[in-house]
Design a protein around this motif. Sequence first.
Motif, PDB file in Angstrom:
ATOM      1  N   ALA A 173      33.516  50.048  41.141  1.00 47.97           N
ATOM      2  CA  ALA A 173      34.966  50.035  41.314  1.00 47.97           C
ATOM      3  C   ALA A 173      35.500  48.733  40.729  1.00 47.97           C
ATOM      4  O   ALA A 173      35.435  47.698  41.392  1.00 47.97           O
ATOM      5  CB  ALA A 173      35.329  50.142  42.783  1.00 47.97           C
ATOM      6  N   PRO A 174      36.020  48.766  39.493  1.00 53.78           N
ATOM      7  CA  PRO A 174      36.540  47.532  38.901  1.00 53.78           C
ATOM      8  C   PRO A 174      37.728  46.990  39.711  1.00 53.78           C
ATOM      9  O   PRO A 174      38.498  47.769  40.268  1.00 53.78           O
ATOM     10  CB  PRO A 174      36.971  47.941  37.500  1.00 53.78           C
ATOM     11  N   PRO A 175      37.853  45.678  39.815  1.00 50.73           N
ATOM     12  CA  PRO A 175      38.948  45.110  40.606  1.00 50.73           C
ATOM     13  C   PRO A 175      40.300  45.422  39.976  1.00 50.73           C
ATOM     14  O   PRO A 175      40.460  45.417  38.768  1.00 50.73           O
ATOM     15  CB  PRO A 175      38.666  43.606  40.595  1.00 50.73           C
ATOM     16  N   ASN A 176      41.261  45.743  40.814  1.00 45.98           N
ATOM     17  CA  ASN A 176      42.619  46.027  40.374  1.00 45.98           C
ATOM     18  C   ASN A 176      43.550  45.091  41.136  1.00 45.98           C
ATOM     19  O   ASN A 176      43.859  45.327  42.303  1.00 45.98           O
ATOM     20  CB  ASN A 176      42.979  47.488  40.657  1.00 45.98           C
ATOM     21  N   PRO A 177      44.019  44.016  40.503  1.00 47.63           N
ATOM     22  CA  PRO A 177      44.840  43.045  41.232  1.00 47.63           C
ATOM     23  C   PRO A 177      46.192  43.598  41.659  1.00 47.63           C
ATOM     24  O   PRO A 177      46.841  43.033  42.531  1.00 47.63           O
ATOM     25  CB  PRO A 177      45.003  41.897  40.236  1.00 47.63           C
TER      26      PRO A 177
END
Length: 54
Positions: free
Chosen positions: A25-29
């Motif tokens: 799950a890539p980080p999503n700011p």
Amino acid sequence: MTRRFTATLAIVGLFLLVGFDLMSAPPNPYHAPPALALGSGIAASGGFCGALPD
């Protein structure tokens, strides 16, 4: 096992864990909660054993 081997194993394991987490799950700011929400109006969430039910 020596300390050097154990430390290397721990560091490699930590990098593998972080790499797996980033790939899953890539980080999503833009959807992340704020780190400090002091006075932001956002209600606290999560479990607190001493909180009474509404």
